[in-house]
Scaffold this motif. Sequence first.
Motif, PDB file in Angstrom:
ATOM      1  N   ASP A 182     -11.420   3.910  -5.453  1.00 40.25           N
ATOM      2  CA  ASP A 182     -11.911   4.037  -4.077  1.00 40.25           C
ATOM      3  C   ASP A 182     -12.894   2.901  -3.762  1.00 40.25           C
ATOM      4  OD1 ASP A 182     -10.440   6.307  -3.514  1.00 40.25           O
ATOM      5  OD2 ASP A 182     -12.089   7.710  -3.909  1.00 40.25           O
TER       6      ASP A 182
ATOM      7  N   THR B 299      -0.044  -2.516  -2.978  1.00 38.10           N
ATOM      8  CA  THR B 299      -0.740  -2.150  -1.745  1.00 38.10           C
ATOM      9  C   THR B 299      -1.435  -3.359  -1.129  1.00 38.10           C
ATOM     10  OG1 THR B 299      -1.044   0.159  -2.405  1.00 38.10           O
ATOM     11  CG2 THR B 299      -2.619  -0.733  -0.809  1.00 38.10           C
TER      12      THR B 299
ATOM     13  N   SER C 227      -7.428  -1.286   2.321  1.00 32.03           N
ATOM     14  CA  SER C 227      -7.959   0.073   2.435  1.00 32.03           C
ATOM     15  C   SER C 227      -7.219   0.992   1.486  1.00 32.03           C
ATOM     16  CB  SER C 227      -7.795   0.579   3.872  1.00 32.03           C
ATOM     17  OG  SER C 227      -8.061   1.966   3.966  1.00 32.03           O
ATOM     18  N   ARG C 228      -7.921   1.943   0.911  1.00 29.21           N
ATOM     19  CA  ARG C 228      -7.271   2.949   0.045  1.00 29.21           C
ATOM     20  C   ARG C 228      -6.307   3.813   0.850  1.00 29.21           C
ATOM     21  NH1 ARG C 228      -8.429   5.783  -5.088  1.00 29.21           N
ATOM     22  NH2 ARG C 228      -6.300   5.866  -5.880  1.00 29.21           N
ATOM     23  N   ASP C 229      -6.504   3.882   2.155  1.00 32.82           N
ATOM     24  CA  ASP C 229      -5.581   4.642   2.999  1.00 32.82           C
ATOM     25  C   ASP C 229      -4.172   4.055   2.967  1.00 32.82           C
ATOM     26  OD1 ASP C 229      -7.562   6.423   3.714  1.00 32.82           O
ATOM     27  OD2 ASP C 229      -8.035   5.402   5.610  1.00 32.82           O
ATOM     28  N   GLU C 230      -4.044   2.784   2.554  1.00 33.99           N
ATOM     29  CA  GLU C 230      -2.737   2.116   2.475  1.00 33.99           C
ATOM     30  C   GLU C 230      -2.077   2.318   1.112  1.00 33.99           C
ATOM     31  OE1 GLU C 230      -1.341   0.662   4.972  1.00 33.99           O
ATOM     32  OE2 GLU C 230      -3.019   0.510   6.372  1.00 33.99           O
ATOM     33  N   ASP C 231      -2.763   2.972   0.183  1.00 33.47           N
ATOM     34  CA  ASP C 231      -2.299   3.101  -1.193  1.00 33.47           C
ATOM     35  C   ASP C 231      -1.097   4.036  -1.288  1.00 33.47           C
ATOM     36  OD1 ASP C 231      -2.329   2.781  -3.969  1.00 33.47           O
ATOM     37  OD2 ASP C 231      -3.755   4.424  -4.275  1.00 33.47           O
TER      38      ASP C 231
ATOM     39  N   ARG D 276      -1.584   7.797  -1.383  1.00 38.63           N
ATOM     40  CA  ARG D 276      -1.924   8.478  -0.128  1.00 38.63           C
ATOM     41  C   ARG D 276      -0.698   8.648   0.773  1.00 38.63           C
ATOM     42  NH1 ARG D 276      -7.643   7.644   0.546  1.00 38.63           N
ATOM     43  NH2 ARG D 276      -8.475   7.840  -1.568  1.00 38.63           N
ATOM     44  N   LEU D 277       0.338   7.827   0.545  1.00 40.31           N
ATOM     45  CA  LEU D 277       1.449   7.771   1.494  1.00 40.31           C
ATOM     46  C   LEU D 277       2.784   8.223   0.925  1.00 40.31           C
ATOM     47  CD1 LEU D 277       0.614   4.279   3.052  1.00 40.31           C
ATOM     48  CD2 LEU D 277       0.160   6.518   4.066  1.00 40.31           C
TER      49      LEU D 277
END
Length: 201
Positions: free
Chosen positions: A97, A147, A159-163, A166-167
């Motif tokens: 993170d 990523t 961003s970790r949201d792009e990992d 998460r997806l």
Amino acid sequence: MRALYVSHPQVEIDPEIPVPLWPLSADGRARARAFAVSGVIPPAAMIFSSRERKALELAEILAEYAGTLVMADHLMGENDRSSTGFLPPALFEATADRFFAHPEESIDGWERAVDAQARIVETVTTAIACLSPETPAVFCGHGGVGTLLKCHIAGRAISRDEDQRRLAHRGGGNCFSFDLDPPRLGCDWTPMEVMRPGWFR
């Protein structure tokens, strides 16, 4: 789309073995073999891989079905985390993170995200430039640098949201298709089991 990036699926975690030497687990190998025969990888596709064992094992399975050889390059490796070595899952997630949240900083001695991104982008760009436009390229690698590559291609902030975790599938074994000229994504992280033939066109 001209290229496909594939992250290795599940591995055998062994704290006594350096992380780059971890092999695919039985589940990871089974997923890789099912993906290889699914028709997603076109015949004669060029298979590029990180030199880390788990990525090479995936690449060799795909190359067998594509009828091609594996081109391995250490510059396709995961972000360098050798300063910490193996971390227990909860601590690893917290450190990852921080890695994504502070891309211009070295987190506990890890390779900076901006440096890992520049490395993977240059390596993939060079590989694709060596191929004819009619040849699909498949890159077998890792979730972190994958990523970072995806963020660059899509013009998104790191961003970790792009990992992938998460997806898509939390165990790895995910893909995205892309072009570099001009840069664009064909799809975001997608589990191997969901990816369909026809991405190369």
